[in-house]
Write a protein that holds these residues in place. Sequence first.
Motif, PDB file in Angstrom:
ATOM      1  N   GLU A   2     -13.086 -23.391   4.204  1.00 47.79           N
ATOM      2  CA  GLU A   2     -14.034 -22.332   5.080  1.00 47.79           C
ATOM      3  C   GLU A   2     -15.350 -22.809   5.104  1.00 47.79           C
ATOM      4  N   HIS A   3     -16.028 -22.067   6.661  1.00 45.59           N
ATOM      5  CA  HIS A   3     -17.868 -22.283   6.278  1.00 45.59           C
ATOM      6  C   HIS A   3     -17.944 -21.422   4.912  1.00 45.59           C
ATOM      7  N   ASN A  20     -12.485 -20.850  -1.679  1.00 41.84           N
ATOM      8  CA  ASN A  20     -12.081 -20.375  -1.089  1.00 41.84           C
ATOM      9  C   ASN A  20     -11.323 -19.260  -0.679  1.00 41.84           C
ATOM     10  N   SER A  21     -11.634 -17.825   0.422  1.00 41.74           N
ATOM     11  CA  SER A  21     -11.256 -16.784   0.499  1.00 41.74           C
ATOM     12  C   SER A  21      -9.782 -16.803   0.585  1.00 41.74           C
ATOM     13  N   VAL A  22     -10.294 -17.933   1.848  1.00 39.13           N
ATOM     14  CA  VAL A  22      -8.638 -17.667   2.658  1.00 39.13           C
ATOM     15  C   VAL A  22      -7.075 -18.006   1.370  1.00 39.13           C
ATOM     16  N   SER A  23      -7.694 -18.650   0.557  1.00 38.64           N
ATOM     17  CA  SER A  23      -6.661 -19.367  -0.634  1.00 38.64           C
ATOM     18  C   SER A  23      -6.142 -18.421  -1.491  1.00 38.64           C
ATOM     19  N   LEU A  24      -7.102 -17.298  -1.615  1.00 36.96           N
ATOM     20  CA  LEU A  24      -6.727 -16.177  -2.274  1.00 36.96           C
ATOM     21  C   LEU A  24      -6.125 -14.479  -1.600  1.00 36.96           C
ATOM     22  N   SER A  25      -5.629 -14.481  -2.393  1.00 32.71           N
ATOM     23  CA  SER A  25      -5.228 -12.634  -1.890  1.00 32.71           C
ATOM     24  C   SER A  25      -6.112 -11.772  -3.004  1.00 32.71           C
ATOM     25  N   PHE A  26      -6.537 -10.319  -3.070  1.00 31.47           N
ATOM     26  CA  PHE A  26      -7.571 -10.165  -3.823  1.00 31.47           C
ATOM     27  C   PHE A  26      -5.886  -8.645  -4.194  1.00 31.47           C
ATOM     28  N   GLY A  78     -24.879 -17.793  -5.052  1.00 33.57           N
ATOM     29  CA  GLY A  78     -25.606 -17.750  -3.753  1.00 33.57           C
ATOM     30  C   GLY A  78     -25.414 -19.113  -2.804  1.00 33.57           C
ATOM     31  N   CYS A  79     -24.168 -19.549  -3.332  1.00 34.21           N
ATOM     32  CA  CYS A  79     -23.262 -20.471  -2.791  1.00 34.21           C
ATOM     33  C   CYS A  79     -22.140 -20.670  -1.642  1.00 34.21           C
ATOM     34  N   GLY A  80     -21.931 -19.295  -0.933  1.00 37.00           N
ATOM     35  CA  GLY A  80     -21.185 -19.323  -0.201  1.00 37.00           C
ATOM     36  C   GLY A  80     -19.988 -19.117  -0.145  1.00 37.00           C
ATOM     37  N   TRP A  81     -19.641 -19.287  -1.113  1.00 34.60           N
ATOM     38  CA  TRP A  81     -17.574 -19.319  -1.596  1.00 34.60           C
ATOM     39  C   TRP A  81     -17.668 -18.429  -2.651  1.00 34.60           C
ATOM     40  N   PRO A  82     -16.569 -17.266  -2.786  1.00 34.65           N
ATOM     41  CA  PRO A  82     -16.294 -16.642  -4.194  1.00 34.65           C
ATOM     42  C   PRO A  82     -16.737 -17.784  -5.121  1.00 34.65           C
ATOM     43  N   SER A  83     -17.266 -16.968  -6.535  1.00 33.04           N
ATOM     44  CA  SER A  83     -17.145 -18.620  -7.805  1.00 33.04           C
ATOM     45  C   SER A  83     -16.657 -17.563  -8.794  1.00 33.04           C
ATOM     46  N   GLY A 110     -16.780 -15.757   4.009  1.00 34.33           N
ATOM     47  CA  GLY A 110     -15.301 -15.910   3.416  1.00 34.33           C
ATOM     48  C   GLY A 110     -14.916 -14.284   3.204  1.00 34.33           C
ATOM     49  N   VAL A 111     -14.226 -13.340   2.929  1.00 33.53           N
ATOM     50  CA  VAL A 111     -14.124 -11.925   2.982  1.00 33.53           C
ATOM     51  C   VAL A 111     -14.062 -11.751   1.516  1.00 33.53           C
TER      52      VAL A 111
END
Length: 132
Positions: free
Chosen positions: A24-25, A116-122, A59-64, A29-30
């Motif tokens: 994802e860009h 990627n946020s898209v790969s996860l559910s919370f 600060g990289c733009g993806w959940p870490s 990510g949500v």
Amino acid sequence: MTHHNWKNKLSKDEYRICRLGGTEHPFTGVLLNEEREGEYVCKCCEATLFKSETKYDTGCGWPSFYDQAEAENVGFREDDSHGMHRVEIYCKRCDAHLGHVFPDGPQPTGQRYCVNSVSLSFNPAGEKQIKG
């Protein structure tokens, strides 16, 4: 599950990222700014992958995350795509692509699981989960 079945279960972006290894860009990510307590599970099979207490802002733009929740659920493989050498992380239960891990995270692990946020559910802590 076959690719046809995954296409029926997942959105177009979820399929592209989880099943085809896309990305994802950054900063879209949500779950990037999710700060509640809870656990992050695989979008495809609901295996527990990460916990909120190991999430941090890089600060990289993806959940870490600096550590995985359950070692038996996250796998590693070499990734030399796009002219780079990286280590891909994937769900060991269903082989979904999650992202990559880098050796520049905080202690105690020194790892940065960039997902990627898209790969996860919370799943928020304390809330009863309804499976559909």
